[in-house]
Write an enzyme that holds these catalytic residues in place. Sequence first.
Site, mmCIF file in Angstrom:
data_model
loop_
_atom_site.group_PDB
_atom_site.id
_atom_site.type_symbol
_atom_site.label_atom_id
_atom_site.label_comp_id
_atom_site.label_asym_id
_atom_site.label_seq_id
_atom_site.Cartn_x
_atom_site.Cartn_y
_atom_site.Cartn_z
ATOM 1 N N SER A 52 -5.934 5.571 -0.614
ATOM 2 C CA SER A 52 -4.774 4.442 -1.164
ATOM 3 C C SER A 52 -5.025 5.488 -2.672
ATOM 4 O O SER A 52 -4.280 5.118 -3.289
ATOM 5 C CB SER A 52 -5.731 3.300 -1.674
ATOM 6 N N GLY A 230 -3.608 1.088 1.516
ATOM 7 C CA GLY A 230 -2.845 2.254 1.572
ATOM 8 C C GLY A 230 -2.276 2.348 -0.151
ATOM 9 O O GLY A 230 -2.995 1.629 -0.675
ATOM 10 N N GLY A 232 0.268 3.750 -3.789
ATOM 11 C CA GLY A 232 1.962 3.331 -3.607
ATOM 12 C C GLY A 232 2.169 1.572 -3.974
ATOM 13 O O GLY A 232 1.426 0.254 -3.966
ATOM 14 N N CYS A 258 -6.076 -5.236 1.482
ATOM 15 C CA CYS A 258 -5.754 -4.374 0.179
ATOM 16 C C CYS A 258 -3.901 -4.617 0.191
ATOM 17 O O CYS A 258 -2.980 -5.542 -0.026
ATOM 18 C CB CYS A 258 -5.943 -2.649 0.258
ATOM 19 N N LEU A 259 -2.809 -2.542 0.890
ATOM 20 C CA LEU A 259 -1.742 -3.246 0.377
ATOM 21 C C LEU A 259 -1.667 -3.988 2.071
ATOM 22 O O LEU A 259 -0.176 -4.189 1.829
ATOM 23 C CB LEU A 259 -1.617 -1.640 0.544
ATOM 24 N N ASN A 300 -9.380 -1.692 -4.652
ATOM 25 C CA ASN A 300 -8.580 -0.139 -5.343
ATOM 26 C C ASN A 300 -7.490 -0.538 -5.515
ATOM 27 O O ASN A 300 -6.765 -0.650 -4.381
ATOM 28 C CB ASN A 300 -9.445 0.908 -4.677
ATOM 29 N N PHE A 303 -1.896 -2.796 -7.853
ATOM 30 C CA PHE A 303 -0.774 -3.829 -7.354
ATOM 31 C C PHE A 303 -1.491 -5.447 -6.879
ATOM 32 O O PHE A 303 -2.671 -5.609 -7.007
ATOM 33 C CB PHE A 303 0.236 -3.370 -6.501
ATOM 34 N N HIS A 344 -11.605 -4.606 0.209
ATOM 35 C CA HIS A 344 -12.313 -4.300 0.628
ATOM 36 C C HIS A 344 -13.923 -4.251 1.725
ATOM 37 O O HIS A 344 -14.687 -3.535 0.986
ATOM 38 C CB HIS A 344 -12.438 -2.428 0.337
ATOM 39 N N GLU A 346 -14.736 -3.088 4.537
ATOM 40 C CA GLU A 346 -15.246 -2.413 5.354
ATOM 41 C C GLU A 346 -16.171 -2.029 3.960
ATOM 42 O O GLU A 346 -17.231 -1.023 4.509
ATOM 43 C CB GLU A 346 -14.883 -1.695 5.701
#
Length: 375
Positions: A52, A230, A232, A258-259, A300, A303, A344, A346
């Site tokens: 990420s 991930g 971007g 997340c992403l 983390n 966006f 996250h 995990e």
Amino acid sequence: MKYQSKRKALILLEDGTIFYGKSVGDREGTAFGEVCFNTGMTGYQEIFTDPSYYGQLMVATNAHIGNYGTKIAENESGGVKIAGLIVKNFSYTYSRPDADHSLEEFLEANNLFAISDVDTRALVSYIRDNGAMNAVISTRVNDLEGLRKELKEVPNMEGLELASSVSTKEPYFEGDPDAAIKIAALDIGIKKNILRNLAKRGAYIQVFPHDTSYETMEAWNPDGYFISNGPGDPQPLEAAIAAARKIIAADKPLFGICLGHQVIALANGVSTFKMHHGHRGINHPVKNLVTGKGEITSQNHGFAVNREEAEGNADLEVTHLHLNDGTVAGLRMKNKPVFSVQYHPEASPGPHDAEYLFDQFFELINAEVGKDAVV
């Protein structure tokens, strides 16, 4: 300390601001990326190897980095993913008996340029006030004009597709082939500890490249689907968004982190936006709106999901909120076996307050498998 002297180095931000430091080791180097900071006291190796963070210059807010060395088993991917490292005090020696290498050796093996002796407090304060931006770290302290020209060519993180740079090129398997549950995981920057959490709960996972179609994954006949974290901007991930839409339309169990959370939002017509400076650390407070309980989470991301659009979407329910700024930290679909979180569960590094989300995913899968068996 190994080196008696270190080369002068600098951080040049795209707005022209400069901070000074010294190279880690007697090395020349230059690295470009979006500058961001992580507030975790521990877990630097996991952070550096988290996909990420691809394309980012990482500022560690903890004053001492490297004091417990590194251990290969603690990598979250095949190697370092950050673009460069910025610290206050770099520890050349380490005290952990079972460490494999010093952090210096680890960074050299991964060809990562790092600078130390930086006033990271001032730098982080500046980022918090002015926002995340592109920057360069370099020992070329007498070539400011050249660095400025090169920095202008670095693409902005907004609109940047990076999943293809960190995703697996070929499908692979994780877990016990005889496990009762099969999960198809779309890798847009997956962490190893996510796969460990799925496998230890009794799943056999096939991990697919970032642009894999729903039809290709469905041919394996999985019981559930997972979309990973991930780097971007999520908006350019057209293949992943299309796959998510088809998974949802097929009423298949789907979990995103997340992403992956942002991809699921986009698949439901909810937009995302670039944050001022993002959330990165292992002590972020989140409220579970379903249970009313608070969670301390590892985060983390740069966006986030548009809260107003999410709350106005008839198919979605906002399940979690970040307590610092009220951003969307979790979603679920009202009439589909689909949910996601921005943080996250995990961890690695971080607290384990949110591990229950993996159990919820398996409960969803078992409910759908049982439903199919009855039919």
